[in-house]
Design a protein around this motif. Sequence first.
Motif, short mmCIF file in Angstrom:
data_model
loop_
_atom_site.label_atom_id
_atom_site.label_comp_id
_atom_site.label_asym_id
_atom_site.label_seq_id
_atom_site.Cartn_x
_atom_site.Cartn_y
_atom_site.Cartn_z
N HIS A 79 0.87 -1.18 0.00
CA HIS A 79 0.00 0.00 0.00
C HIS A 79 0.91 1.23 0.00
O HIS A 79 1.89 1.29 0.74
CB HIS A 79 -0.86 -0.09 1.27
CG HIS A 79 -1.70 1.08 1.59
ND1 HIS A 79 -2.29 1.89 0.65
CD2 HIS A 79 -2.11 1.58 2.80
CE1 HIS A 79 -3.00 2.82 1.26
NE2 HIS A 79 -2.91 2.66 2.56
N GLU A 81 0.38 4.37 0.91
CA GLU A 81 0.23 5.48 1.85
C GLU A 81 1.50 5.60 2.69
O GLU A 81 2.15 4.61 3.05
CB GLU A 81 -1.02 5.29 2.74
CG GLU A 81 -1.37 6.58 3.45
CD GLU A 81 -2.78 6.60 4.06
OE1 GLU A 81 -3.49 5.57 4.03
OE2 GLU A 81 -3.17 7.67 4.57
N ASP A 83 2.45 6.08 5.70
CA ASP A 83 2.76 5.39 6.97
C ASP A 83 3.33 4.00 6.72
O ASP A 83 3.87 3.38 7.65
CB ASP A 83 1.54 5.34 7.90
CG ASP A 83 0.29 4.78 7.25
OD1 ASP A 83 0.07 5.01 6.05
OD2 ASP A 83 -0.47 4.09 7.95
N HIS A 84 3.24 3.51 5.49
CA HIS A 84 3.83 2.20 5.16
C HIS A 84 4.95 2.31 4.11
O HIS A 84 5.77 1.40 4.00
CB HIS A 84 2.74 1.24 4.66
CG HIS A 84 1.59 1.16 5.60
ND1 HIS A 84 1.71 0.60 6.85
CD2 HIS A 84 0.33 1.63 5.51
CE1 HIS A 84 0.55 0.71 7.49
NE2 HIS A 84 -0.30 1.33 6.71
N HIS A 146 -7.75 0.43 1.84
CA HIS A 146 -8.78 1.40 1.54
C HIS A 146 -8.41 2.33 0.38
O HIS A 146 -9.11 3.33 0.16
CB HIS A 146 -9.05 2.24 2.78
CG HIS A 146 -7.82 3.03 3.23
ND1 HIS A 146 -7.80 4.40 3.30
CD2 HIS A 146 -6.59 2.63 3.58
CE1 HIS A 146 -6.60 4.81 3.71
NE2 HIS A 146 -5.85 3.75 3.88
N ASP A 165 -3.21 -2.45 5.83
CA ASP A 165 -4.29 -1.80 6.61
C ASP A 165 -5.46 -2.75 6.89
O ASP A 165 -6.14 -2.63 7.93
CB ASP A 165 -4.84 -0.60 5.83
CG ASP A 165 -3.96 0.63 5.93
OD1 ASP A 165 -3.08 0.68 6.80
OD2 ASP A 165 -4.18 1.56 5.13
N TYR A 191 -10.84 1.21 13.76
CA TYR A 191 -10.10 1.34 12.50
C TYR A 191 -11.02 1.08 11.30
O TYR A 191 -11.03 1.83 10.33
CB TYR A 191 -8.93 0.34 12.50
CG TYR A 191 -7.95 0.60 11.41
CD1 TYR A 191 -6.95 1.55 11.57
CD2 TYR A 191 -8.02 -0.07 10.21
CE1 TYR A 191 -6.05 1.81 10.56
CE2 TYR A 191 -7.14 0.19 9.19
CZ TYR A 191 -6.15 1.13 9.37
OH TYR A 191 -5.28 1.40 8.35
N HIS A 222 -0.80 -2.47 11.07
CA HIS A 222 -1.10 -1.70 12.29
C HIS A 222 -1.61 -2.69 13.34
O HIS A 222 -2.49 -3.51 13.04
CB HIS A 222 -2.22 -0.67 12.06
CG HIS A 222 -1.89 0.42 11.09
ND1 HIS A 222 -0.96 1.40 11.36
CD2 HIS A 222 -2.40 0.72 9.88
CE1 HIS A 222 -0.91 2.24 10.33
NE2 HIS A 222 -1.76 1.84 9.42
FE1 FEO Z 1 -3.73 3.53 4.54
FE2 FEO Z 1 -2.01 2.64 7.30
O1 FEO Z 1 -2.33 3.54 5.72
#
Ligand code: FEO
Length: 392
Positions: A79, A81, A83-84, A146, A165, A191, A222
């Motif tokens: 993914h 995004e 944060d990853h 997502h 996620d 979440y 996460h």
């Molecule tokens: Fe959709 Fe944990 O980033």
Amino acid sequence: MAVQQIKDRIFSVGSRDWDRRLFDELIPLPDGTSYNSYLIRGSEKTALIDTVDPPKTKELISNLKKLNITKIDYLVSNHAEQDHSGSIPDLLEIYPEARVIANEKCRLFLMDLMEIPETRFQTVSDGDVLSLGDKNLKFIFTPWVHWPETMCTFLPEDKILFSCDFFGSHLATSDLFVRNPAKVIEDAKRYYAEIMMPFRGVVKKNIEKIEALDFEMIAPSHGPVYSDSKIILDAYRNWVSDKVENQVVIAYVSMHGSTEKMMFYLMERIMEKGISVKFFNLIKTDLGQLAMSLVDSATLILGTPTVLTGPHPAAVYAATLVNVLKPKLKFATVVGSYGWGGRTLEMIQNSLSNLKAEFLDPVLIKGYPKAADYGLLDKLVDTIATKHQETI
Ligand code: FEO
């Protein structure tokens, strides 16, 4: 964060963010979060699945040093995004042989978001398998959990699904594996409510897709690892189902007490009918709690006074949030008080246009509630009780 071993030559090397309290400057994180990154050493190749949020990159690099990792062949990006994907540029410098494994959509996002050069990528298709020697990585596309590019990585030899996620929980804990299922499921529900619920239909399809795989563990990016994947799969199946609970969410804001008086009256009358109530003063509540309550409630009552000819901004904010989260509510309405008039009803209804819920007769009254107004509230409660009996 310490390096923790999941199975033979499979390690969790990511980072916990114990005191992070907001995600996307929007989502409350009462229990912090973690950015999990997983190192897999095959007999021939080494892969890292997902990385960490940019401010935590040093921690990830330090963990890799603890394991004496001198070569990484593949950086798998489930993914894009940040944060990853946040550490990928730094890792590409430290590990010059590494190639970023991503699907085509993810590659484009990563080039755009992280400025990763095209030459560093190896793109994969749905179902492709990458050999690490005695361990293999199979890529399963799970779009819209997502973002459009999201995918899972399946490690068949160890029966682990790395889901990023999907199935994650915003929870910082020293536990590598889920030790307190009730707590983890609560955080996973938060979440789901805030991130996955708008895509409920496609989440359902993706659950069916991954169920065809023979995995035992789910290792999200996460929160802790599910050694028994059943607990989170069962929870997700329930959340994405069409089933709603015999429950009403009352979310309100009140300026001088008129709307609040009606909300408390409604709460008591609804409870007398044997219906559960989730009650939120929008000025004080954690909006994550409101989102969680919407995952399986049948009805929403939004309470707002009329101010400056329209709904209170706190009610508009809540309505906007409900609208984008698209909960599976069956019924919704507006209750409130006004001084001389306005467009409150019209504006709230417009703000909730994504909802498939039946809109029940609103109760908008002038000033402080009087006997006739309580009669309207009684009628609303009777309608809700009847509708719930017919529907649930
Ligand atoms: Fe959709 Fe944990 O980033």
